[in-house]
Design an enzyme around this catalytic site. Sequence first.
Site, short mmCIF file in Angstrom:
data_model
loop_
_atom_site.label_atom_id
_atom_site.label_comp_id
_atom_site.label_asym_id
_atom_site.label_seq_id
_atom_site.Cartn_x
_atom_site.Cartn_y
_atom_site.Cartn_z
N HIS A 7 29.29 14.62 5.13
CA HIS A 7 30.35 14.87 3.92
C HIS A 7 30.51 14.52 2.98
CE1 HIS A 7 32.51 17.56 7.78
NE2 HIS A 7 31.07 17.77 7.42
N GLU A 33 33.81 12.52 17.59
CA GLU A 33 34.04 13.55 16.81
C GLU A 33 33.23 15.20 17.82
OE1 GLU A 33 33.59 14.84 14.29
OE2 GLU A 33 34.42 13.86 12.89
N GLU A 93 31.67 9.08 14.57
CA GLU A 93 31.91 8.84 13.01
C GLU A 93 32.69 7.81 12.73
OE1 GLU A 93 33.57 10.94 9.53
OE2 GLU A 93 33.39 12.23 10.78
N ARG A 119 38.50 23.58 5.60
CA ARG A 119 37.52 23.00 5.90
C ARG A 119 35.80 24.34 6.30
NH1 ARG A 119 40.59 19.07 7.62
NH2 ARG A 119 39.04 17.31 7.40
N GLU A 176 30.49 10.57 4.81
CA GLU A 176 30.72 11.32 6.34
C GLU A 176 29.74 11.44 7.10
OE1 GLU A 176 34.34 13.26 6.89
OE2 GLU A 176 35.14 12.72 5.01
N ARG A 227 30.79 19.74 2.43
CA ARG A 227 30.50 19.44 3.54
C ARG A 227 29.18 20.10 3.76
NH1 ARG A 227 35.25 18.81 5.93
NH2 ARG A 227 34.57 20.28 7.65
N GLU A 258 34.69 17.33 -2.13
CA GLU A 258 33.83 16.72 -0.28
C GLU A 258 32.94 18.11 -0.87
OE1 GLU A 258 34.44 17.13 3.79
OE2 GLU A 258 36.14 16.61 2.93
N GLU A 294 28.29 11.90 10.54
CA GLU A 294 28.36 11.96 12.02
C GLU A 294 26.99 11.80 12.81
OE1 GLU A 294 31.22 15.25 11.08
OE2 GLU A 294 29.99 15.80 11.33
N ASP A 317 0.73 -1.28 0.20
CA ASP A 317 -0.44 -0.35 -0.27
C ASP A 317 0.94 1.21 0.28
OD1 ASP A 317 -1.54 1.78 0.85
OD2 ASP A 317 -2.51 1.78 2.29
#
Length: 476
Positions: free
Chosen positions: A275, A219, A226, A346, A135, A366, A364, A137, A56
């Site tokens: 990430h 972390e 992580e 970062r 990644e 972020r 990457e 977390e 359903d």
Amino acid sequence: MAKFVNNISEFYDFCIKNEVLFVDFRFTSLDGTWNHLTYTLKSVDEGVLKAGIPFDASSYKGWQPIDKSDMILIPDVTTAFLDPFATDNTVIVICDIFDIYKNDFYEKCPRTIAKKTMKMLDNNEIADTAYFGAENEFFIFDDVKIIDTMNCAMYQIDTEEGEWNDNKNYEDAYNTGHRPRRKGGYTPVPPIDSMQDLRAEMVQVLERVGIECFVHHHECAQGQGEIGVKFNTLVEAADNVQIYKYVVKMVAHLNGKTATFMPKPLHLDNGSGMHVHMSLFKNGKNLFYDKSGYAGLSKTAIHYIGGVLRHARSVTAFTNPTTNSYKRLIPGFEAPSILTYSCQNRSASCRVPYGINEKSARVEMRFPDSSSNVYLAFSSMLLAGLDGIKNELTAAGPMDENLFKLSLDEIREKGIEQLPHTLRGALESLIRDNAYLKPIFTDTCIQDYQHMKFKNQVWPVEQRPTAYEFKTTYSC
């Protein structure tokens, strides 16, 4: 994920070898929830596996109306693995969804959308493989209390790692005083890291179900962890995220804890992101690598970044799909919202990892988080990146300074765009900017997804008063 089964014949051999009693058919709904239907093995013959399992679809947000509710789950037996938590031997099989009314795979099935995205990648001859490494977390708490009524709204979460417990009297133990402190939790050894053994157990369970892990650590935030999982192709990487989240939550649960992938559960501490590392290959060659390019990136990679960041304001409707997502995306908590790229930095929305080579060159992103429907998040980023390659788009940058220190005026002066500040802003951007998603995301899928998010996220949150509003407004 490592494959235990390659075809239907091997599936039944696997079940006999492991004395399986039940088959757990799993599928992902539009909001990203992993759902399941469990059948006895004796009721699942080859005909069932080929024809599929009726269910359903009107019972899930954003899917079918009640008068057209019947849909079919099509099992992908190559995803089969033993459920590590079931009391009775159970094999889990991930499914796609078939639309009986259009006689085709369902346009709002997230896994189908991911598969179609990969097929389009191959057909357009830019690349034949897209690799994704997420990644994810997460937080592990000891207790969670929630009230949401007409005259009362509150939540209270607790972890033994929380600095608010410095003077707490424990009934069965003493207060050790070893805590990571706010924004102080990145990789301290035990006893400050109280979750070492719990994460190790998660890693062992993940390895048992075929997901290769290479690292785990505490972390930055209190109660945050992580686990590093090996990258894979788009659909397989998305499958692995669903399995990863299931394992983390269940291991915590069975140890008397509670795990969450909520982006921002703690005020004034870091939130949890997802990430995402991405690269494109063709005939075994990494299209993102150029030794002479910026940080080792090719022009193809730069244009891919340009596409993702150019469309990022609408991409976030999929990668950051909750109102809570935007409480994480604020300066100072390692969650970038400034749409530029940089090497090793970062504070940029896109980071180029240090030391890339011909094999490992990648970008990457972020800003995404794990509240996303991972199939839609990966697909939307890939489609945006491919649009960037096709149209040779470029993003602002590179910018190698600490972007968190820039004022809003300085950001504007540099001509850099930012991510939306709210889910409403992201959804409104999706309405304006969605051509790059087509034809993989149909108009119906985009509209119904947007309506679902307004109905279940934006409007309910916007109409509720908060404790902070009482503090600032009650005496006005």
